[in-house]
Design an enzyme around this catalytic site. Structure first.
Site, mmCIF file in Angstrom:
data_model
loop_
_atom_site.group_PDB
_atom_site.id
_atom_site.type_symbol
_atom_site.label_atom_id
_atom_site.label_comp_id
_atom_site.label_asym_id
_atom_site.label_seq_id
_atom_site.Cartn_x
_atom_site.Cartn_y
_atom_site.Cartn_z
ATOM 1 N N LYS A 31 2.324 3.126 4.124
ATOM 2 C CA LYS A 31 3.429 3.448 3.215
ATOM 3 C C LYS A 31 4.519 4.283 3.893
ATOM 4 C CE LYS A 31 1.463 7.582 1.064
ATOM 5 N NZ LYS A 31 2.429 8.553 1.546
ATOM 6 N N THR A 32 4.123 5.215 4.781
ATOM 7 C CA THR A 32 5.148 6.038 5.454
ATOM 8 C C THR A 32 6.051 5.157 6.303
ATOM 9 O OG1 THR A 32 3.547 7.843 5.510
ATOM 10 C CG2 THR A 32 5.503 8.099 6.866
ATOM 11 N N ASP A 217 8.057 9.537 -2.547
ATOM 12 C CA ASP A 217 6.756 9.255 -1.963
ATOM 13 C C ASP A 217 5.674 9.865 -2.862
ATOM 14 O OD1 ASP A 217 4.790 8.526 -0.184
ATOM 15 O OD2 ASP A 217 5.130 10.197 1.193
ATOM 16 N N GLU A 218 4.445 9.364 -2.778
ATOM 17 C CA GLU A 218 3.307 9.884 -3.570
ATOM 18 C C GLU A 218 3.680 9.978 -5.053
ATOM 19 O OE1 GLU A 218 0.567 10.038 -2.158
ATOM 20 O OE2 GLU A 218 0.676 10.839 -0.125
ATOM 21 N N GLN A 248 -5.061 6.746 -6.204
ATOM 22 C CA GLN A 248 -5.214 8.026 -5.500
ATOM 23 C C GLN A 248 -4.571 9.181 -6.279
ATOM 24 O OE1 GLN A 248 -5.107 7.903 -1.007
ATOM 25 N NE2 GLN A 248 -4.102 5.956 -1.395
ATOM 26 N N ARG A 609 -11.056 7.922 3.508
ATOM 27 C CA ARG A 609 -10.701 8.786 4.655
ATOM 28 C C ARG A 609 -11.407 8.294 5.917
ATOM 29 N NH1 ARG A 609 -6.509 9.631 3.081
ATOM 30 N NH2 ARG A 609 -7.178 8.237 1.444
#
Length: 645
Positions: A31-32, A217-218, A248, A609
């Protein structure tokens, strides 16, 4: 600009430049990369860089985003996109316009320590004992009310029990005290910005005109007030791209509302939805159990992650007789893999749900002589000498900052006793004047000695001179701080406080590190200033927690909560304590479906993770009040394995 390195979904997100866009970015789907490429694409398409706003939740993410964007478009751009956290953005807005709300232009942002002192004083003033309401509980209530946009005047009407009613009284007094001292807390940054936008249409219009394209973002972590601020900013053009993953969303306890990402297409009619489902982080076995787990949440966007890496190891589910053996065996295995198989210690992370769980693992890691870091230990900025120095800088910025002044008025000792300080403070509060303005009267009436009065006047004179120097030489903050330390002879203060030479050397090294950190701030900031520096420190401390990035990169086993692990990744992950009452947490076991859904998302975050190896462990029994009690397996284990029996 070369987009050949992007997959088709990423490219679609990058090339959709106008209108509302929702990018559903599953864990590890890049995504970044999409956000930075999209910013670069906007600039290449002729959008002025400084008319692009990209908002994220941590300073670390904002810095990484800026570096990546510059890597794509080069550093030669005269103007840069606005890349910041919500709170940094609001600071910039308030710096220009907070006087509309009756606050001074030179406002101070209080930190957690200042908030706790103020909360304690407020509860004392309204005669509420700690048995009825603790300072930390009052601050939690205030933060929750502020994050939903509730002012002190409206809270009394919505208080649901005696504790909340007492809290509403404390909130009113707390807010009055903050405003009277020209201060704001972290939550005020958002609340006051919303108040500005609601009450002053011309202010809102000016900030709307500043940006033609906005990215968030997020997005799954936004709360109500953040949603309303962004909606107000994009109202004229609706060029809003939000990136996030409803699977998330794990911060409901601090006000985040998953409904914003779930309802985006309804709130912004005609929105385009792009799904990123190619996972580049985890192996296929890890992704299989992650998909299997999260599909048990009913209220979510439909998406299924696909892994790009084939597994070399199975995901393991291991049961131990008790929590002592769980810790011994997990640490023993890490030691074997490190010493016999050559895996570096930085590869290993042990993830847990509650802050009580790591104790046994710490004991075992020490016993087996393996270095480890516990994410969330003392922050650099919580050390006494750093707190002292920050208080000096806060008073230099704003001479009326009495909370900071009281900490250092006699540090190092300069002849102003605790008794004299209290008498000056009492008089200042009684007549509503700053401490500096009551010194002469206090001396004349015999409240303080001539020696104390002279010391206070001399200190005031020093602060005024320091203020002039810091205002005139903002690009030399590090040198000014160094000369300040020399002028007040802080080394002697360290020698007075710490008798052992080793401790003195360590504390002096901390101050040297601190001056170095200011030099680094100057290097990375286009327009450094004392106010900007103090704001940066407060925001970074609140966003990042203690040295999170440095800790994550240390060559040691990482111990951290699942919440702390968000945004990080490790080759080898152990998720421990997979039991009912731990994960899901005991507060939610009998709770609503929404509460269990958030715990499931937390487990999903933990699973994703792991890059190469994932081990999920549980103890069949666990001590409670000294006695072993059966500890049932977490329902999430059954869901991951695909068996609901």
């Amino acid at each position: 600009m070369d987009l050949s390195g992007l997959n088709p979904s990423q490219r679609e997100a990058v090339e959709t430049l106008n209108g509302p866009v929702l990018v559903l970015a599953g864990a590890g789907t890049g995504k970044t990369r999409v956000i930075t490429y999209r910013m670069a694409r906007l600039i290449r398409a002729g959008v002025p860089a400084d008319r692009i706003l990209s908002v994220t939740f941590t300073n670390k993410a904002a810095k990484e985003m800026l570096e990546r964007t510059q890597g794509l478009i080069g550093k030669s751009l005269k103007k840069r996109p606005w890349i910041s956290t919500f709170h940094s953005l609001c600071v910039k807005i308030l710096r220009e316009d907070i006087t509309h709300l009756g606050y001074p232009e030179r406002f101070t942002i209080v930190d957690r320590g200042d908030q706790e002192s103020l909360a304690r004083k407020v509860l004392r003033d309204i005669r509420v004992t700690e048995k009825s309401l603790r300072p930390g509980d009052l601050l939690s209530l205030i933060s929750r009310w502020k994050s939903t946009g509730l002012s002190p005047e409206r809270v009394a009407d919505v208080a649901q029990d005696d504790k909340e009613f007492l809290g509403s009284m404390g909130y009113r007094r707390y807010q009055q005290s903050l405003k009277a001292s020209g201060s704001v807390d972290f939550d005020d940054l958002l609340l006051l910005t919303e108040k500005l936008f609601d009450g002053f249409p011309d202010v809102l219009a000016r900030h709307q005109e500043r940006f033609s394209h906005v990215q968030i973002d997020e997005y799954q972590d936004t709360n109500g007030i953040q949603f309303r601020l962004i909606e107000a900013l994009v109202r004229p053009h609706r060029n809003l791209c939000v990136v996030g993953d409803d699977d998330q969303s794990i911060y409901g306890w601090r006000g985040a509302e998953v409904k914003h990402i779930l309802g985006f297409a309804h709130q912004f009619e005609g929105a385009k939805v792009v799904r990123l489902e190619e996972n580049y982080r985890c192996t296929d076995r890890i992704i299989d159990i992650a998909n299997r787990l999260v599909k048990h949440n009913r209220d979510r966007h439909n998406k299924v992650l696909r892994a790009h890496k084939a597994a070399k190891e199975e995901v393991r589910f291991v049961e131990f007789p008790d929590e002592q053996l769980e810790a011994e065996k997990v640490v023993g295995e890490i030691r074997f893999l490190h010493q016999k198989k050559g895996h570096p210690l930085r590869d290993f992370a042990i993830l847990f749900r509650t802050n009580e769980q790591p104790r046994l693992f710490e004991t075992e890691l020490r016993r087996q002589q393996l270095p480890y870091v516990l994410m969330g230990s003392q922050s650099f900025y919580d050390r006494k000498e750093i707190k002292d120095l920050l208080c000096y800088l806060k008073v230099i910025w704003r001479l009326e900052d009495e909370q900071s002044l009281l900490r250092i008025i006699n540090t190092p000792p300069r002849g102003i006793s605790t008794s004299a300080t209290q008498k000056l403070l009492d008089r200042a509060v009684r007549i509503g004047e700053p401490i500096w303005k009551v010194v002469d009267a206090a001396e004349a009436e015999g409240d303080i000695t001539p020696k104390a009065a002279e010391a206070a006047r001399r200190l005031h004179s020093q602060f005024r001179r320091w203020q002039r120097e810091f205002d005139e030489r903002p690009t030399q903050l590090d040198r000014l701080v160094q000369s300040l330390l020399e002028e007040i002879d802080y080394d002697r203060e360290l020698e007075r406080q710490y008798k052992e030479e080793e401790q003195q050397v360590a504390r002096k090294a901390t101050l040297e590190d601190y001056v170095n950190s200011i030099a680094e701030y100057i290097d990375r900031t286009s327009e450094p200033s004392l106010h900007d520096y103090l704001t940066t420190v407060v925001l970074e401390r609140r966003d990042e927690g203690p040295d999170k990035e440095a800790m994550a990169n240390a060559d040691a086993v990482k111990l951290m909560t699942l919440h702390s692990a968000k945004g990080l990744e490790f080759p080898r992950v152990y998720m421990v304590g997979m039991e009912e009452g731990l994960l899901p947490h005991k507060r939610t076991v009998e709770g609503t479906e929404a509460e269990i859904a958030e715990e499931r998302r937390l487990a999903y975050v933990g699973v994703t993770r792991a890059q190469e190896s994932l081990t999920l462990t549980r103890a069949a029994s666990r001590r409670k009040w000294g006695k072993p009690r059966p500890s049932p397996a977490s329902r999430f284990l059954f869901e991951m394995r695909g068996s609901d029996d």
